[in-house]
Design a protein around this motif. Structure first.
Motif, short mmCIF file in Angstrom:
data_model
loop_
_atom_site.label_atom_id
_atom_site.label_comp_id
_atom_site.label_asym_id
_atom_site.label_seq_id
_atom_site.Cartn_x
_atom_site.Cartn_y
_atom_site.Cartn_z
N ASN A 149 6.30 -1.46 8.92
CA ASN A 149 7.29 -2.22 8.16
C ASN A 149 7.27 -3.70 8.49
OD1 ASN A 149 8.18 0.03 6.79
ND2 ASN A 149 9.71 0.53 8.34
N LYS A 150 6.75 -4.09 9.66
CA LYS A 150 6.64 -5.51 10.01
C LYS A 150 5.50 -6.20 9.29
CE LYS A 150 8.47 -5.47 14.71
NZ LYS A 150 8.13 -5.68 16.13
N MET A 151 4.54 -5.42 8.77
CA MET A 151 3.37 -6.01 8.10
C MET A 151 3.77 -6.68 6.80
SD MET A 151 0.60 -2.99 8.32
CE MET A 151 0.29 -2.11 9.81
N GLY A 152 2.89 -7.56 6.33
CA GLY A 152 3.08 -8.18 5.03
C GLY A 152 2.85 -7.17 3.92
N TRP A 153 3.26 -7.54 2.71
CA TRP A 153 3.19 -6.61 1.59
C TRP A 153 1.75 -6.22 1.27
CZ3 TRP A 153 0.53 -7.61 -2.86
CH2 TRP A 153 0.15 -8.93 -3.09
N LYS A 154 0.83 -7.16 1.40
CA LYS A 154 -0.55 -6.89 1.03
C LYS A 154 -1.20 -5.91 2.01
CE LYS A 154 -4.36 -9.42 -0.92
NZ LYS A 154 -4.89 -10.74 -1.22
N LYS A 155 -0.95 -6.11 3.30
CA LYS A 155 -1.52 -5.23 4.32
C LYS A 155 -0.94 -3.82 4.19
CE LYS A 155 -3.04 -5.94 8.99
NZ LYS A 155 -2.85 -6.72 10.19
N ARG A 156 0.37 -3.74 3.89
CA ARG A 156 0.98 -2.43 3.69
C ARG A 156 0.36 -1.72 2.49
NH1 ARG A 156 6.50 -4.66 4.63
NH2 ARG A 156 6.59 -4.76 2.39
N VAL A 158 -2.67 -2.17 1.20
CA VAL A 158 -4.04 -1.76 1.50
C VAL A 158 -4.04 -0.50 2.35
CG1 VAL A 158 -6.11 -2.44 2.78
CG2 VAL A 158 -5.02 -4.06 1.25
N ARG A 159 -3.18 -0.44 3.36
CA ARG A 159 -3.13 0.74 4.23
C ARG A 159 -2.67 1.98 3.47
NH1 ARG A 159 -2.14 -0.96 10.07
NH2 ARG A 159 -3.84 -2.44 10.28
N SER A 160 -1.66 1.81 2.61
CA SER A 160 -1.16 2.98 1.87
C SER A 160 -2.21 3.47 0.87
CB SER A 160 0.15 2.65 1.17
OG SER A 160 -0.05 1.60 0.25
N GLU A 161 -2.95 2.53 0.24
CA GLU A 161 -4.01 2.94 -0.68
C GLU A 161 -5.13 3.66 0.06
OE1 GLU A 161 -4.58 2.66 -4.18
OE2 GLU A 161 -2.43 2.63 -3.91
N ARG A 162 -5.47 3.18 1.24
CA ARG A 162 -6.50 3.83 2.04
C ARG A 162 -6.07 5.25 2.41
NH1 ARG A 162 -7.40 0.31 6.76
NH2 ARG A 162 -8.35 -1.06 5.25
N ALA A 163 -4.80 5.41 2.80
CA ALA A 163 -4.29 6.74 3.14
C ALA A 163 -4.30 7.66 1.92
CB ALA A 163 -2.88 6.63 3.72
N ARG A 164 -3.96 7.10 0.75
CA ARG A 164 -3.96 7.89 -0.47
C ARG A 164 -5.38 8.35 -0.83
NH1 ARG A 164 -5.24 7.10 -5.52
NH2 ARG A 164 -5.61 4.89 -5.25
N ARG A 165 -6.36 7.45 -0.68
CA ARG A 165 -7.74 7.83 -0.97
C ARG A 165 -8.25 8.88 -0.01
NH1 ARG A 165 -8.42 2.17 -1.71
NH2 ARG A 165 -9.48 2.05 0.29
N ARG A 166 -7.87 8.76 1.26
CA ARG A 166 -8.29 9.77 2.24
C ARG A 166 -7.69 11.13 1.91
NH1 ARG A 166 -7.42 6.20 7.40
NH2 ARG A 166 -9.43 5.18 7.50
N ALA A 167 -6.44 11.14 1.44
CA ALA A 167 -5.79 12.41 1.10
C ALA A 167 -6.48 13.07 -0.10
CB ALA A 167 -4.32 12.17 0.78
N ASN A 168 -6.98 12.26 -1.05
CA ASN A 168 -7.65 12.79 -2.24
C ASN A 168 -9.10 13.14 -1.97
OD1 ASN A 168 -5.34 12.51 -3.68
ND2 ASN A 168 -5.90 10.53 -4.54
N TRP A 169 -9.63 12.71 -0.86
CA TRP A 169 -11.04 12.94 -0.56
C TRP A 169 -11.26 14.38 -0.35
CZ3 TRP A 169 -15.39 10.32 -0.86
CH2 TRP A 169 -16.49 10.78 -0.17
#
Length: 169
Positions: A149-156, A158-169
């Motif tokens: 939650n301390k991260m900037g919006w862009k970093k958050r 990117v991380r959430s998209e990466r987690a979403r792609r890993r879940a769909n992998w």
């Protein structure tokens, strides 16, 4: 200089190359580059080790020796890194029980890496043999969420998209 009419009657509809001037269909075209020279085999080309004529008449040329290479350790260059030593050893039941007690008594100090160094085993083995308690896992999870939650919006994002792609992998 020959006129266009003379060129047409003398050479017909063919082209004539003369130096850097091309005579083509009664037009004189001047070019600033020379004609391509034939490519001569260089001394730097790889040698041809064998030539075989195939069934269809084509020629197979091998630029690699078809003999087995005879490389010994003497001919090899020195290694860039020294070989990694395997310091892992088999632990006894008493050592595993001590590892579990240390992990439960002070998980802040006795992390997987610290226990792996102390008992000369891998951190993966420590994680399997002496897992964290549920309370400690919840504390680490809340720290991770607070850090997220301390991260900037862009970093958050990117991380959430990466987690979403890993879940769909």
């Amino acid at each position: 200089m020959l006129s266009n009419k003379m060129l047409f009657t003398k050479f017909g509809k063919t082209k004539l190359y003369c130096g850097n001037i091309i005579f083509f269909k009664c037009q004189i075209i001047n070019r600033s580059y020379t004609a391509r020279k034939p490519i001569k085999p260089s001394k730097l080309h790889a040698p041809i080790y064998s030539e075989t004529i195939l069934d269809d008449g084509s020629k197979f040329m091998s630029r690699v020796s078809l003999d087995k290479p005879t490389i010994t350790m003497d001919k090899l260059p020195p290694p860039l890194k020294s070989p990694k030593e395997n310091n892992h050893r088999k632990l006894t039941e008493d050592e595993i029980n001590e590892m579990k007690e240390l992990r439960l008594s002070n998980p802040e100090k006795w992390t997987c890496n610290e226990l792996a160094k102390k008992f000369q085993c891998s951190p993966l083995f420590v994680g399997q043999a002496a897992p964290l308690s549920k309370e400690r896992q919840e504390i680490l999870e809340t720290r991770k969420i607070a850090q997220f939650n301390k991260m900037g919006w862009k970093k958050r994002f990117v991380r959430s998209e990466r987690a979403r792609r890993r879940a769909n992998w």
